[in-house]
Design a protein around this motif. Structure first.
Motif, PDB file in Angstrom:
ATOM      1  N   ALA A  50       3.453 -31.148  -1.676  1.00 41.67           N
ATOM      2  CA  ALA A  50       2.239 -31.668  -2.291  1.00 41.67           C
ATOM      3  C   ALA A  50       1.599 -32.723  -1.393  1.00 41.67           C
ATOM      4  O   ALA A  50       2.266 -33.388  -0.606  1.00 41.67           O
ATOM      5  N   ASP A  51       0.295 -32.877  -1.534  1.00 41.18           N
ATOM      6  CA  ASP A  51      -0.481 -33.846  -0.767  1.00 41.18           C
ATOM      7  C   ASP A  51      -0.483 -35.173  -1.525  1.00 41.18           C
ATOM      8  O   ASP A  51      -1.371 -35.440  -2.329  1.00 41.18           O
ATOM      9  N   LEU A  52       0.531 -35.997  -1.262  1.00 43.83           N
ATOM     10  CA  LEU A  52       0.677 -37.288  -1.937  1.00 43.83           C
ATOM     11  C   LEU A  52      -0.003 -38.394  -1.150  1.00 43.83           C
ATOM     12  O   LEU A  52      -0.467 -38.182  -0.026  1.00 43.83           O
ATOM     13  N   LEU A  53      -0.036 -39.572  -1.736  1.00 48.86           N
ATOM     14  CA  LEU A  53      -0.610 -40.732  -1.060  1.00 48.86           C
ATOM     15  C   LEU A  53       0.316 -41.192   0.061  1.00 48.86           C
ATOM     16  O   LEU A  53       1.532 -41.086  -0.042  1.00 48.86           O
ATOM     17  N   THR A  54      -0.273 -41.720   1.115  1.00 48.65           N
ATOM     18  CA  THR A  54       0.499 -42.242   2.239  1.00 48.65           C
ATOM     19  C   THR A  54      -0.151 -43.524   2.744  1.00 48.65           C
ATOM     20  O   THR A  54      -1.310 -43.804   2.445  1.00 48.65           O
ATOM     21  N   GLU A  62       0.447 -52.119  -1.473  1.00 47.52           N
ATOM     22  CA  GLU A  62       1.370 -52.795  -0.561  1.00 47.52           C
ATOM     23  C   GLU A  62       2.745 -52.931  -1.197  1.00 47.52           C
ATOM     24  O   GLU A  62       2.880 -53.315  -2.353  1.00 47.52           O
ATOM     25  N   GLY A  63       3.763 -52.552  -0.456  1.00 50.72           N
ATOM     26  CA  GLY A  63       5.140 -52.669  -0.924  1.00 50.72           C
ATOM     27  C   GLY A  63       5.626 -51.512  -1.771  1.00 50.72           C
ATOM     28  O   GLY A  63       6.788 -51.468  -2.155  1.00 50.72           O
ATOM     29  N   PRO A 103      -8.597 -53.627 -11.505  1.00 49.08           N
ATOM     30  CA  PRO A 103      -8.598 -54.151 -10.129  1.00 49.08           C
ATOM     31  C   PRO A 103      -7.472 -55.127  -9.804  1.00 49.08           C
ATOM     32  O   PRO A 103      -7.131 -55.290  -8.632  1.00 49.08           O
ATOM     33  N   THR A 104      -6.877 -55.751 -10.786  1.00 53.89           N
ATOM     34  CA  THR A 104      -5.822 -56.728 -10.505  1.00 53.89           C
ATOM     35  C   THR A 104      -4.419 -56.138 -10.609  1.00 53.89           C
ATOM     36  O   THR A 104      -3.444 -56.851 -10.395  1.00 53.89           O
ATOM     37  N   ARG A 105      -4.322 -54.857 -10.940  1.00 56.58           N
ATOM     38  CA  ARG A 105      -3.008 -54.227 -11.105  1.00 56.58           C
ATOM     39  C   ARG A 105      -2.726 -53.279  -9.961  1.00 56.58           C
ATOM     40  O   ARG A 105      -3.630 -52.700  -9.373  1.00 56.58           O
ATOM     41  N   ARG A 106      -1.464 -53.104  -9.651  1.00 57.74           N
ATOM     42  CA  ARG A 106      -1.020 -52.177  -8.602  1.00 57.74           C
ATOM     43  C   ARG A 106      -0.436 -50.947  -9.273  1.00 57.74           C
ATOM     44  O   ARG A 106       0.750 -50.876  -9.537  1.00 57.74           O
ATOM     45  N   LEU A 107      -1.281 -49.969  -9.557  1.00 54.10           N
ATOM     46  CA  LEU A 107      -0.879 -48.765 -10.267  1.00 54.10           C
ATOM     47  C   LEU A 107      -0.908 -47.570  -9.329  1.00 54.10           C
ATOM     48  O   LEU A 107      -1.748 -47.488  -8.436  1.00 54.10           O
ATOM     49  N   VAL A 108       0.012 -46.628  -9.559  1.00 50.63           N
ATOM     50  CA  VAL A 108       0.053 -45.408  -8.764  1.00 50.63           C
ATOM     51  C   VAL A 108       0.077 -44.222  -9.726  1.00 50.63           C
ATOM     52  O   VAL A 108       1.003 -44.058 -10.512  1.00 50.63           O
ATOM     53  N   LEU A 109      -0.963 -43.418  -9.648  1.00 48.72           N
ATOM     54  CA  LEU A 109      -1.065 -42.204 -10.434  1.00 48.72           C
ATOM     55  C   LEU A 109      -0.116 -41.169  -9.827  1.00 48.72           C
ATOM     56  O   LEU A 109      -0.064 -41.021  -8.607  1.00 48.72           O
ATOM     57  N   PHE A 110       0.649 -40.465 -10.657  1.00 45.37           N
ATOM     58  CA  PHE A 110       1.573 -39.486 -10.086  1.00 45.37           C
ATOM     59  C   PHE A 110       1.703 -38.210 -10.894  1.00 45.37           C
ATOM     60  O   PHE A 110       2.021 -37.167 -10.353  1.00 45.37           O
ATOM     61  N   ALA A 111       1.453 -38.256 -12.207  1.00 43.11           N
ATOM     62  CA  ALA A 111       1.616 -37.053 -13.022  1.00 43.11           C
ATOM     63  C   ALA A 111       0.730 -37.130 -14.260  1.00 43.11           C
ATOM     64  O   ALA A 111       0.248 -38.186 -14.633  1.00 43.11           O
ATOM     65  N   LYS A 112       0.540 -35.974 -14.882  1.00 38.71           N
ATOM     66  CA  LYS A 112      -0.268 -35.885 -16.105  1.00 38.71           C
ATOM     67  C   LYS A 112       0.423 -34.939 -17.075  1.00 38.71           C
ATOM     68  O   LYS A 112       0.961 -33.922 -16.667  1.00 38.71           O
TER      69      LYS A 112
END
Length: 69
Positions: free
Chosen positions: A2-6, A12-13, A54-63
């Protein structure tokens, strides 16, 4: 795979957990009721998340695909 984020696309982190990457590597990206989001849909979803939170570090990954919401 799959084409994931990189790189700069990820907060960050942040690193995807090895177990998640293994599931993706095995091609198990459509496991009802979940499907792993990738490619352009993932990137546009991340832009929406960043705009909405905008102040949160969220990563979308599934639905979930078994509900109406």
């Amino acid at each position: 795979m799959a084409d994931l984020l990189t790189g700069d696309d990820l907060p960050e982190g942040f690193a995807y957990p090895p177990e998640f990457l293994r599931v993706v590597e095995l091609g198990l990206t459509d496991l009802e009721p979940w499907w792993i989001i990738d490619g352009d849909l993932l990137r546009s979803g991340m832009r929406l998340l960043a705009s909405a939170y905008p102040t949160r570090r969220l990563v979308l990954f599934a639905k979930r695909q078994d509900n109406d919401t």
